[in-house]
Design a protein around this motif. Structure first.
Motif, PDB file in Angstrom:
ATOM      1  N   GLY A   8       4.382   1.688   6.854  1.00  0.00           N
ATOM      2  CA  GLY A   8       4.377   3.129   6.590  1.00  0.00           C
ATOM      3  C   GLY A   8       5.921   3.571   6.801  1.00  0.00           C
ATOM      4  O   GLY A   8       6.567   4.352   6.065  1.00  0.00           O
ATOM      5  N   PHE A   9       6.265   3.318   8.174  1.00  0.00           N
ATOM      6  CA  PHE A   9       7.647   3.623   8.583  1.00  0.00           C
ATOM      7  C   PHE A   9       8.745   3.123   7.948  1.00  0.00           C
ATOM      8  O   PHE A   9       9.660   3.669   7.322  1.00  0.00           O
ATOM      9  CB  PHE A   9       7.700   3.103  10.140  1.00  0.00           C
ATOM     10  CG  PHE A   9       6.858   4.280  10.885  1.00  0.00           C
ATOM     11  CD1 PHE A   9       7.423   5.583  11.173  1.00  0.00           C
ATOM     12  CD2 PHE A   9       5.902   3.842  11.995  1.00  0.00           C
ATOM     13  CE1 PHE A   9       6.834   6.441  12.016  1.00  0.00           C
ATOM     14  CE2 PHE A   9       5.454   4.728  12.619  1.00  0.00           C
ATOM     15  CZ  PHE A   9       5.753   5.913  12.721  1.00  0.00           C
ATOM     16  N   ILE A  10       8.404   1.771   7.399  1.00  0.00           N
ATOM     17  CA  ILE A  10       9.428   1.121   6.568  1.00  0.00           C
ATOM     18  C   ILE A  10       9.557   1.711   5.128  1.00  0.00           C
ATOM     19  O   ILE A  10      10.765   1.916   4.593  1.00  0.00           O
ATOM     20  CB  ILE A  10       9.172  -0.368   6.382  1.00  0.00           C
ATOM     21  CG1 ILE A  10       9.247  -1.003   7.594  1.00  0.00           C
ATOM     22  CG2 ILE A  10      10.215  -1.031   5.427  1.00  0.00           C
ATOM     23  CD1 ILE A  10       8.902  -2.483   7.771  1.00  0.00           C
ATOM     24  N   PHE A  11       8.616   2.240   4.726  1.00  0.00           N
ATOM     25  CA  PHE A  11       8.310   2.833   3.217  1.00  0.00           C
ATOM     26  C   PHE A  11       9.174   3.934   3.199  1.00  0.00           C
ATOM     27  O   PHE A  11      10.016   4.390   2.513  1.00  0.00           O
ATOM     28  CB  PHE A  11       7.088   3.040   2.862  1.00  0.00           C
ATOM     29  CG  PHE A  11       6.799   3.753   1.663  1.00  0.00           C
ATOM     30  CD1 PHE A  11       6.901   3.028   0.364  1.00  0.00           C
ATOM     31  CD2 PHE A  11       6.587   5.153   1.624  1.00  0.00           C
ATOM     32  CE1 PHE A  11       6.598   3.755  -0.744  1.00  0.00           C
ATOM     33  CE2 PHE A  11       6.399   5.550   0.353  1.00  0.00           C
ATOM     34  CZ  PHE A  11       6.590   5.006  -0.665  1.00  0.00           C
ATOM     35  N   ILE A  12       9.020   4.894   4.455  1.00  0.00           N
ATOM     36  CA  ILE A  12       9.539   6.114   4.414  1.00  0.00           C
ATOM     37  C   ILE A  12      11.202   5.834   4.643  1.00  0.00           C
ATOM     38  O   ILE A  12      12.035   6.564   3.902  1.00  0.00           O
ATOM     39  CB  ILE A  12       9.193   7.033   5.743  1.00  0.00           C
ATOM     40  CG1 ILE A  12       7.553   7.414   5.276  1.00  0.00           C
ATOM     41  CG2 ILE A  12       9.942   8.097   5.933  1.00  0.00           C
ATOM     42  CD1 ILE A  12       6.976   8.091   6.460  1.00  0.00           C
ATOM     43  N   PHE A  13      11.617   4.870   5.251  1.00  0.00           N
ATOM     44  CA  PHE A  13      12.889   4.554   5.727  1.00  0.00           C
ATOM     45  C   PHE A  13      13.544   4.329   4.583  1.00  0.00           C
ATOM     46  O   PHE A  13      14.764   4.619   4.258  1.00  0.00           O
ATOM     47  CB  PHE A  13      12.886   3.679   6.866  1.00  0.00           C
ATOM     48  CG  PHE A  13      14.598   3.325   7.030  1.00  0.00           C
ATOM     49  CD1 PHE A  13      15.241   4.135   7.902  1.00  0.00           C
ATOM     50  CD2 PHE A  13      14.964   1.809   6.681  1.00  0.00           C
ATOM     51  CE1 PHE A  13      16.342   3.646   8.370  1.00  0.00           C
ATOM     52  CE2 PHE A  13      16.291   1.522   7.079  1.00  0.00           C
ATOM     53  CZ  PHE A  13      16.929   2.583   7.762  1.00  0.00           C
ATOM     54  N   LEU A  14      13.237   3.419   3.939  1.00  0.00           N
ATOM     55  CA  LEU A  14      13.704   2.714   2.393  1.00  0.00           C
ATOM     56  C   LEU A  14      13.575   3.790   1.524  1.00  0.00           C
ATOM     57  O   LEU A  14      14.587   3.871   0.436  1.00  0.00           O
ATOM     58  CB  LEU A  14      12.925   1.415   2.096  1.00  0.00           C
ATOM     59  CG  LEU A  14      13.235   0.482   3.006  1.00  0.00           C
ATOM     60  CD1 LEU A  14      12.543  -0.742   2.710  1.00  0.00           C
ATOM     61  CD2 LEU A  14      14.799  -0.255   3.137  1.00  0.00           C
ATOM     62  N   PHE A  15      12.475   4.482   0.940  1.00  0.00           N
ATOM     63  CA  PHE A  15      12.302   5.096   0.011  1.00  0.00           C
ATOM     64  C   PHE A  15      12.732   6.657   0.128  1.00  0.00           C
ATOM     65  O   PHE A  15      12.790   7.223  -0.906  1.00  0.00           O
ATOM     66  CB  PHE A  15      11.058   4.827  -0.704  1.00  0.00           C
ATOM     67  CG  PHE A  15      10.756   3.402  -1.108  1.00  0.00           C
ATOM     68  CD1 PHE A  15      11.102   2.970  -2.297  1.00  0.00           C
ATOM     69  CD2 PHE A  15      10.227   2.622  -0.329  1.00  0.00           C
ATOM     70  CE1 PHE A  15      10.862   1.724  -2.801  1.00  0.00           C
ATOM     71  CE2 PHE A  15       9.951   1.379  -0.861  1.00  0.00           C
ATOM     72  CZ  PHE A  15      10.334   0.907  -1.959  1.00  0.00           C
ATOM     73  N   TYR A  16      12.617   7.133   1.142  1.00  0.00           N
ATOM     74  CA  TYR A  16      12.747   8.708   1.468  1.00  0.00           C
ATOM     75  C   TYR A  16      13.751   8.881   2.570  1.00  0.00           C
ATOM     76  O   TYR A  16      13.619   9.597   3.397  1.00  0.00           O
ATOM     77  CB  TYR A  16      11.245   9.208   1.860  1.00  0.00           C
ATOM     78  CG  TYR A  16      10.439   9.302   0.612  1.00  0.00           C
ATOM     79  CD1 TYR A  16      10.517  10.563  -0.342  1.00  0.00           C
ATOM     80  CD2 TYR A  16       9.560   8.292   0.168  1.00  0.00           C
ATOM     81  CE1 TYR A  16       9.457  10.323  -1.459  1.00  0.00           C
ATOM     82  CE2 TYR A  16       8.889   7.944  -0.917  1.00  0.00           C
ATOM     83  CZ  TYR A  16       8.889   9.405  -1.843  1.00  0.00           C
ATOM     84  OH  TYR A  16       7.986   9.342  -2.855  1.00  0.00           O
ATOM     85  N   PRO A  17      14.829   8.180   2.757  1.00  0.00           N
ATOM     86  CA  PRO A  17      15.694   8.458   3.691  1.00  0.00           C
ATOM     87  C   PRO A  17      16.240   9.838   3.945  1.00  0.00           C
ATOM     88  O   PRO A  17      16.560  10.267   5.020  1.00  0.00           O
ATOM     89  CB  PRO A  17      16.835   7.346   3.578  1.00  0.00           C
ATOM     90  CG  PRO A  17      16.790   6.908   2.094  1.00  0.00           C
ATOM     91  CD  PRO A  17      15.434   7.194   1.796  1.00  0.00           C
ATOM     92  N   ASP A  18      16.503  10.459   2.690  1.00  0.00           N
ATOM     93  CA  ASP A  18      17.185  11.712   2.869  1.00  0.00           C
ATOM     94  C   ASP A  18      16.333  12.771   3.533  1.00  0.00           C
ATOM     95  O   ASP A  18      16.737  13.745   3.856  1.00  0.00           O
ATOM     96  CB  ASP A  18      17.502  12.080   1.091  1.00  0.00           C
ATOM     97  CG  ASP A  18      16.263  11.895   0.543  1.00  0.00           C
ATOM     98  OD1 ASP A  18      15.541  10.824   0.288  1.00  0.00           O
ATOM     99  OD2 ASP A  18      15.760  13.142  -0.284  1.00  0.00           O
TER     100      ASP A  18
END
Length: 365
Positions: A8-18
């Motif tokens: 989940g952390f990786i998902f947020i980092f890759l797809f919602y970094p902004d």
């Protein structure tokens, strides 16, 4: 649970970094994902598939679960895994569009938009060579060669080959999204003073001036027709983004009406002609010869020629040689005039026609 939270952390980092003020640093950001970012996303999706299959195996298969929930999960898991594999596949499928709006066009841009010189132009590096005539081609994405996989299919490159590289240097100053004011500025700032200037003109060159004077183009913003979660999904993921851009959006008729209004509004037109006069004044100040090629709307040739006639007449009055191509375009089948069904930029055949007409005009005594 730990693995899922970690993903989940990786998902947020890759797809919602902004959302967390995270910025990646690589050429092309934020227009496109770099090769490394896509590799990281690939690793994420593969790890997610492993977790989904693990949960399915232990939760349904090994436990021999039965009932409605087990049946729904049994149907959903293969569908979900298939969608993830399709997402992975479409992370690597390039397709050119009108601009760099779709994720597929961003992949295309990264793959085919080369060379790019030190000044940011899709062209060779500037060389200080004496004894050659210097030709500068100025224009928008049509001049830059948007949609062409091989830069040698572009009219400026073809023209240089026809003229002879031993006698001529042809530099391409085409820039996607450029308008006349920007083109005049870049022409004057270019480190090479030209003997010949070639202006590529397209009917939307008046668009920015029209907007400045209060004209509006409704529905022109990308993704404006999407609301809520669907907008986020389409913007951030490759498969839904690819599907979205295969569908029609802002109609041509809407844009055509905007252009027609702009050229018939004297306030807009006069402001646009003042921008053009900056360019013609520069060519006069350095004693350069100037040619202009008007590329029409490729499926509305006669109409767009009528819209831009005041500009053509103005350039002629300033000593610019206008090189006609419309009679040649009509002989090219409609599908062969553009680079693809999702990209209305000029095809290799159209670029060849432009180069041939320019060469003949330049070689006239």
């Amino acid at each position: 649970m730990v693995r899922i939270i970690f993903l989940g952390f990786i998902f947020i980092f890759l797809f919602y970094p902004d959302k967390f003020h995270v910025k990646f640093d690589y050429p092309g950001f934020p227009q496109s994902d770099s090769w490394y970012v896509r590799l990281a996303k690939l690793a994420f999706w593969l790890l997610l598939i492993v977790e989904i299959l693990r949960i399915f195996y232990y939760g349904v298969v090994k436990s021999k679960a039965k009932g409605l929930v087990a049946n729904i999960v049994t149907i959903t898991v293969p569908l979900l895994v298939t969608l993830i594999f399709l997402e992975i596949i479409f992370m690597y499928i390039p397709q050119s569009h009108e601009g760099v709006l779709s994720k597929a066009s961003q992949i295309w841009w990264e793959k085919y938009w080369n060379p790019v010189n030190a000044l940011g132009y899709h062209d060779k590096e500037v060389r200080k060579e004496s004894g050659k005539k210097q030709v500068l081609v100025i224009g928008d994405s049509f001049a830059a060669g948007h949609g062409l996989k091989d830069v040698n299919e572009r009219f400026s490159n073809i023209l240089e080959s026809k003229l002879g590289t031993d006698q001529y240097n042809v530099y391409n100053l085409g820039m996607s999204g450029a308008d006349t004011r920007d083109e005049a500025k870049r022409l004057k700032e270019f480190p090479v003073k030209p003997d010949i200037v070639i202006l590529e003109y397209f009917p939307n060159d008046i668009e920015k001036v029209g907007r400045e004077k209060g004209l509006t183009l409704s529905g022109a913003e990308p993704y404006a027709d999407l609301k809520g979660p669907m907008a986020t999904i389409v913007k951030r993921f490759y498969l839904p983004n690819f599907i979205y851009w295969q569908l029609p959006h802002t109609g041509f008729s809407t844009f055509e009406k905007f252009v027609q209004t702009a050229y018939t509004d004297t306030t807009v037109l006069h402001s646009h002609l003042r921008d053009l006069s900056e360019m013609t004044a520069y060519k006069d100040s350095i004693g350069a010869k100037m040619y202009a090629v008007f590329i029409p709307f490729l499926f509305q040739i006669d109409k767009s020629a009528g819209y831009t006639k005041p500009v053509e007449d103005f350039l002629k009055s300033k000593g610019v040689t206008v090189v006609g191509i419309n009679d040649g375009i009509v002989k090219i089948p409609e599908k062969e005039r553009v680079v693809g069904k999702n990209d209305g930029h000029g095809s290799a055949a159209l670029n060849g026609l432009i180069a041939d007409r320019l060469y003949k005009a330049m070689k006239k005594p």
